[in-house]
Scaffold this active site. Structure first.
Site, PDB file in Angstrom:
ATOM      1  CD  GLU A  78      35.246  44.942  41.334  1.00  0.00           C
ATOM      2  OE1 GLU A  78      35.419  45.871  40.426  1.00  0.00           O
ATOM      3  OE2 GLU A  78      34.359  44.096  41.134  1.00  0.00           O
ATOM      4  CG  HIS A  97      29.822  44.313  41.644  1.00  0.00           C
ATOM      5  ND1 HIS A  97      29.896  45.131  40.459  1.00  0.00           N
ATOM      6  CD2 HIS A  97      31.134  43.876  41.610  1.00  0.00           C
ATOM      7  CE1 HIS A  97      30.905  44.754  39.604  1.00  0.00           C
ATOM      8  NE2 HIS A  97      31.610  43.934  40.418  1.00  0.00           N
ATOM      9  CG  HIS A  99      30.851  39.778  37.664  1.00  0.00           C
ATOM     10  ND1 HIS A  99      30.963  39.166  38.970  1.00  0.00           N
ATOM     11  CD2 HIS A  99      31.533  40.806  37.668  1.00  0.00           C
ATOM     12  CE1 HIS A  99      31.817  40.085  39.665  1.00  0.00           C
ATOM     13  NE2 HIS A  99      32.148  40.970  38.814  1.00  0.00           N
ATOM     14  CG  HIS A 165      33.632  44.972  35.927  1.00  0.00           C
ATOM     15  ND1 HIS A 165      33.842  45.932  36.873  1.00  0.00           N
ATOM     16  CD2 HIS A 165      33.450  43.807  36.816  1.00  0.00           C
ATOM     17  CE1 HIS A 165      34.033  45.384  37.999  1.00  0.00           C
ATOM     18  NE2 HIS A 165      33.827  44.297  38.061  1.00  0.00           N
TER      19      HIS A 165
END
Length: 237
Positions: A78, A97, A99, A165
Site C-alpha cells: 500500500e 497507516h 489497523h 481496513h
C-alpha cells in the site's frame, strides 16, 4: 539531530506497543526531500513492526522505486497511501497507516466518532469536533487511483478512517502523526465502549468546548511522544 530512520523505526515499535498494528501489517513514512521518502519496508528477515529497526527503513521515490542499497527489501503493497498523500499535500511530512481494532469495529458498525468527552483528551475531542472522514471502500490501497479516492474522502483533515481496513494519519512530523494516531485510537476506544454499554451521550456543549485550551504542539505532541518513547524503552523496545 535524530536520524529520521531511527524515528520512523521507533514510530513503528510504538504503534505495535499501543496495539494500533499487529504482526507485519502497517507502515510509517517521512518526507526525505523532493520526490523522496523514507518508509518502513520488509526485508528477508521480516519480524514485524514491534521489532522494526533502522535497517527496515529504506528510501524510495514517491512511486515506490527503492534508491540506494536496498537488496532484499520490498516496499509495502500500500505504498500509494504514502506517496500520493505526500504528493498531493505539501504541508504533510509524515504518514502513518495502521489497523487499530477499535477504529475498525467503529467503522464496520457505523459508529460515528463524536465529541462526547472534553478535558480527558482535548486533542481527541477536537479531532471529533472537526470531523473524522471515512473512506468507505474496504480495499487494499495498492494503486494510485485508489489512493486518490482515499485522499478525496480525507479532504484537508489530518486523519481518515478506512472502513473495514484501518486508518491513514498525517502530520508535519513523524511524532505528530503518531500521536494523532494514538488519539484517534483513544477516541474510537471510548466510542466503542459506550456502544457496548448501550449509552449514547450528547455531544460536549459549546460552553464546555470554549473552556478547553489548545495546549500547543509542545505539550500535545512532543511531550506525549517522549512519554511513548520512554514507555517503549521500559519495555525493551
Amino acid at each position: 539531530m535524530t536520524d529520521p530512520r531511527a524515528t520512523v523505526a521507533q514510530a513503528c515499535r510504538i504503534l505495535a506497543m499501543e496495539g494500533l498494528v499487529e504482526g507485519v501489517l502497517g507502515h510509517v513514512s517521512v518526507r526525505a526531500g523532493e520526490n523522496r521518502m523514507l518508509i518502513r519496508c520488509r526485508g528477508r528477515d521480516e519480524r514485524g513492526l514491534m521489532f522494526t529497526d533502522e535497517r527496515d527503513v529504506r528510501q524510495t521515490d514517491l512511486d515506490g522505486a527503492l534508491t540506494g542499497a536496498a537488496e532484499g527489501y520490498a516496499v509495502p503493497n500500500e505504498l500509494p497511501i504514502h506517496g500520493e498523500v505526500l504528493r498531493a499535500r505539501p504541508e504533510v511530512n509524515a504518514v502513518v497507516h495502521a489497523h487499530p481494532p477499535a477504529v475498525l469495529l467503529c467503522g464496520v458498525a457505523g459508529l460515528e466518532l463524536r465529541p462526547v468527552f472534553g478535558a480527558y483528551n482535548i486533542p481527541a475531542m477536537r479531532m471529533a469536533l472537526e470531523g473524522v472522514p471515512v473512506y468507505r471502500r474496504s480495499v487494499l490501497i495498492r494503486r494510485p487511483d485508489l489512493a486518490h479516492e482515499m485522499i478525496a474522502a480525507m479532504g484537508d483533515r489530518p486523519v481518515c478512517v478506512l472502513k473495514g481496513h484501518g486508518i491513514t494519519v498525517t502530520g508535519a512530523s513523524v511524532e505528530e502523526a503518531v500521536v494523532r494516531a494514538v488519539n484517534l485510537n483513544a477516541l474510537a476506544t471510548i466510542t466503542l465502549d459506550l456502544a457496548r454499554l448501550n449509552a449514547r451521550p450528547e455531544d460536549l456543549p459549546d460552553d464546555d468546548v470554549a473552556e478547553l485550551p489548545d495546549l500547543g504542539s509542545a505539550f500535545n505532541d512532543l511531550s506525549v511522544w517522549r512519554y511513548l518513547v520512554a514507555k517503549a524503552h521500559s519495555h525493551g523496545m
